[in-house]
Every structure is written in C-alpha cells, then in structure tokens.
Design an enzyme around this catalytic site. Structure first.
Site, PDB file in Angstrom:
ATOM      1  N   ASP A  42       0.657  -1.181   0.024  1.00 51.82           N
ATOM      2  CA  ASP A  42       0.052   0.148  -0.091  1.00 51.82           C
ATOM      3  C   ASP A  42       0.824   1.405  -0.033  1.00 51.82           C
ATOM      4  O   ASP A  42       2.124   1.233  -0.134  1.00 51.82           O
ATOM      5  CB  ASP A  42      -0.743  -0.097   1.311  1.00 51.82           C
ATOM      6  CG  ASP A  42      -2.342   0.559   0.884  1.00 51.82           C
ATOM      7  OD1 ASP A  42      -2.535   1.340   0.013  1.00 51.82           O
ATOM      8  OD2 ASP A  42      -3.120   0.154   1.680  1.00 51.82           O
TER       9      ASP A  42
ATOM     10  N   ASP B 299      -9.010   3.987  -3.519  1.00 54.04           N
ATOM     11  CA  ASP B 299      -9.816   2.961  -3.305  1.00 54.04           C
ATOM     12  C   ASP B 299     -11.166   2.896  -3.835  1.00 54.04           C
ATOM     13  O   ASP B 299     -11.943   3.941  -4.075  1.00 54.04           O
ATOM     14  CB  ASP B 299      -9.956   2.971  -1.736  1.00 54.04           C
ATOM     15  CG  ASP B 299      -8.532   2.561  -1.164  1.00 54.04           C
ATOM     16  OD1 ASP B 299      -7.685   2.250  -1.789  1.00 54.04           O
ATOM     17  OD2 ASP B 299      -8.433   2.821   0.215  1.00 54.04           O
TER      18      ASP B 299
END
Length: 436
Positions: A152, A244
């Site tokens: 991430d 996201d």
C-alpha cells in the site's frame, strides 16, 4: 490467410511490455481470491481466514480458480518490531499460531495465502510498514509461506514525497477529459517517473521479493500515482490505477471510466488493478453488482472477493461464479483484455466518471469467440444494441451464433445486431461464436 481470432491470438500471446515474468507462471494471469478488508477492516483473526478458505472450497470457488486468501491491514503488533531482529510481529491475539501457522492451514486446503504491508513507515491503519525494512520483511514473508503481497501507499513521510505531483483524475477530482487543472507543481513534459521517490519505494520491495527463495506475487497499490502505467508492468504483477473502491455505483463507474483508458497496458504477468470487488457489499442493486463484476472481469482485472463468504447470497455467488466471464479473465492464450469499441452514451474516448465506455469486446481462446459487453450507464432503463459491423473482431460478417453469458441460453443465429433492454446500471454480456 489468418482468420480474425487466429490473428488476434498470434498478436496477444506476448506479455505486457517489460512485464515482471515470474517462476511457475505466478502472476501471469489476473489473481483470483479473497481479501479481508472490504468485509472486516481491522476486525480480523485466524478463524475468519480459515472460514473464508473453507467457503472458497465449499462454494465451488476454488474449482473455478479462486485461490488466494489474503490478510489485509492490522495483522501485526502495533507500534513495534522485534528489537533483536527488526521483524514484524504477528498479533498473537489475532493469530495464535502466527502467520506461518495460518499459512500452513491454508496451504493444507490447497489454497494460497497473501499478506499486506505498505511502502511507508506505517500502514493505512497505523501499523508498522516496510519502508526501510524491505529485505527483512520479504525474508519474513517468504519464511512464513506467503504467496502474495499487497503493498500500500499510506502516510508517506515528507522526505519520501515526490518532487512533482501527478494527476489521478478520479482520485484528485472529477475533472473533464481526465485533466487536473488545479494540481500544484505538475511534472515537466517528458519527466521520467522512474526517477521519482514513489518508484524508488516500490522498486525496493520488488528487489527484496526477487531476492528471497520463494515466488511471491507482487500487488503494487500506490493508487495510480507517479504515472504508474509507465513503470508498473516491470515492477509488479498488478498495479493499482486508482484510489480505493467503495460499494456504491458512482465510485465503480469512476474507476471503470479511468481504467478504460489503460487497457493497452494490460497483458500477461502485469495488469492494471481497479481495486477489490464489492460484490455482496453495500446497497448495490443486483444489476450494478453484475455490471461491476463483468467490467472488472473483461478488463482482465485481478478478481479479489471482499465480502463475508459464509453469508453471501445465492445471487451474488452466481455472479462471482460466472464461468464465461472467468474464462475470459483467465484465458491462458490471450492476455489482452476487452477494449471499448464505442463509448455509446458519449462520443468515443470521452472521459466521463458518470458515463464510462458502454460497448466492449475482446477475443477469447477458451470461449472460441468474442465476448461483448453492453453497459447502460444511465439512471433509467434503456436499450443498447450490439451491431456486428462495429465490433472489431467480427467486422465483415452479418450473422453469428450467440450465447447470453448471464443465463447460458443459446440465442441461436443472430443476424446483424442484438438489442437488449437494460435496467439502470446493468450490463448485457454476450458470447459471439461462429458465423452462421
């Protein structure tokens, strides 16, 4: 003379440009599996992962190729590493047998296991991350039996911030034509993003993973920043191209729109990743849910389920198990995705986060024909028409055998075109086979 499908197969057998080719075909096709985050966030423990693994088997998903059981954020002890080894410490309250223990159980079921970290000092939930510890963390993951790493991009410190900003239209704002007019300090024309600090952070983990005695699929998750399309293929097996996802149609349409312009970068061993599936989550209608899954499948996206499988509905399960779409996504001969052949609601190549491209087609060696998708991006029922003369793989003939991919119904010999009345945000999916 080569026929249309033979020619397409010949042209698409090669990997994506500069792709990260791995041993044993790891990452050659889009990953299929399950991840904990969209279902559970930080509320995780070993029981939930074993439940998910068993359900992947019990529900028949393993038989269709779903194989990764991925642990997302919050799995380690917070705010600390082992003082002697600098290793991350699995939280014993969540994983009493450690990560290696649950990996052994998952492997015993014939499945693979994934884990999560971030190219920063802390993860998105504030747990220790891997920036500066790439070597020791990659060694830990390999020793524990990890098969997949999601990496991430949260909370990057100032000394690792890029010199220039990069526009991610669906992340930075809904701007016309994919531009970000108010972005500050944009990179000069021709700037090489492989000199950026973002690239350095992600390439450091790539090097570490390639240096351990285990082949670990590398899922790069830097949200489409730093012009990742120019270096993602050589760095990882998939690379996030957006921020996201959330379980609402507006966000799904935004991401689909953005990804539709990146299809030339998708092929064997490396694929743009529009984020995990929201099938089974939120208030998506069944039409929106199946359009979401169909778009992700035809774009050759990784298909990572993100809902609790022990309570999934039959309707949602049927979508995840659609064999026509899975066969297209997992084609071992043709690595390229479907492409928009017409935008439909808008003029071709229009950047529109509300109304993405509506007409898609792509060749499939498994289906022995062409997969065609028609999307209704409008907020009301509307008709969409697939005209054979407009579809690149079919141009030149006027009658084909057609199968409805949702029902499996053989529609027989269809001449010239196929019309579908679609509810709001629904998609028709056709398998167009031999001429008739």
């Amino acid at each position: 003379m080569l026929g249309p499908l033979t020619l397409i197969v010949a042209l698409t057998f090669l990997p994506a440009a500069n792709a990260l080719v791995r041993k044993n075909d790891v990452g050659r096709l889009p990953a299929l599996g399950w991840n904990s985050w969209n279902a559970f966030g930080c509320d995780i423990n070993s029981t939930k992962f074993i439940t998910a693994a068993n359900e992947v088997i019990n529900l028949g998903l393993k038989d269709l190729g779903y194989e990764y059981i991925n642990i997302d954020d919050c799995w380690s002890i917070k705010n600390t590493r082992d003082k002697n080894t600098n290793r991350l410490i699995p939280d014993p309250s969540k994983f009493p047998d450690g990560i290696s223990g649950i990996a052994e159980q998952v492997h015993g079921l014939g499945l693979k296991i994934g884990i999560y970290s971030s190219a920063s000092e802390v993860t998105c939930a504030g747990y220790p991350a891997s920036l500066g510890y790439e070597t020791v963390d990659a060694q830990s993951f390999a020793e524990w039996g990890i098969d997949y790493l999601k990496y991430d991009n949260c909370d990057v410190s100032g000394n690792w911030t890029d010199t220039y900003a990069y526009c991610v239209p669906d992340g930075d704002g809904d701007y016309p034509n994919g531009t970000c007019p108010d972005i500050t300090n944009p990179a000069p024309e021709g700037y090489d993003w492989k000199t950026s600090k973002t690239y350095q952070r992600y390439n450091a983990m790539r090097a570490a993973l390639l240096n351990v005695d285990r082949t670990i699929l590398y899922s790069l998750c830097e949200w489409g920043q730093a012009d990742v399309k120019t270096w993602g293929n050589e760095t990882a097996n998939s690379w996030r191209m957006s921020g996201d996802i959330t379980a609402d149609w507006s966000r799904i349409a935004q991401i689909a729109n953005e990804n539709s312009f990146l299809m030339d970068y998708a092929n064997f061993w490396s694929y743009p990743d529009p984020d995990m599936l929201e099938v089974g989550n939120g208030d998506l209608t069944i039409e929106e849910t199946r359009a979401h899954f169909a778009l992700w499948a035809i774009m050759k996206s990784p298909l990572i389920i993100g809902t609790a499988l022990d309570s999934i509905s039959d309707d949602h399960l049927a979508i995840l198990k659609n064999k026509y779409l899975l066969d297209f996504n997992q084609d071992p001969v043709i690595g390229s995705p479907a492409y928009p052949y017409k935008w439909g609601y808008n003029s071709d190549r229009t950047f529109d986060p509300v109304h993405p491209a509506e007409y898609w087609s792509g060749a499939s060696s498994i289906l022995e024909g062409t997969l065609v998708l028609m999307l209704n991006s409008e907020d009301a029922t509307s008709t969409r028409t697939a005209r054979w003369s407009e579809i690149p793989e079919l141009k030149g003939y006027n009658a084909y055998q057609v199968i409805d991919a949702w029902t499996g119904k053989d529609l027989g010999c269809v001449k010239n075109n196929y019309k579908a009345s679609l509810k709001s945000h629904d998609a028709a999916v056709l398998v167009v086979k031999g001429r008739c």
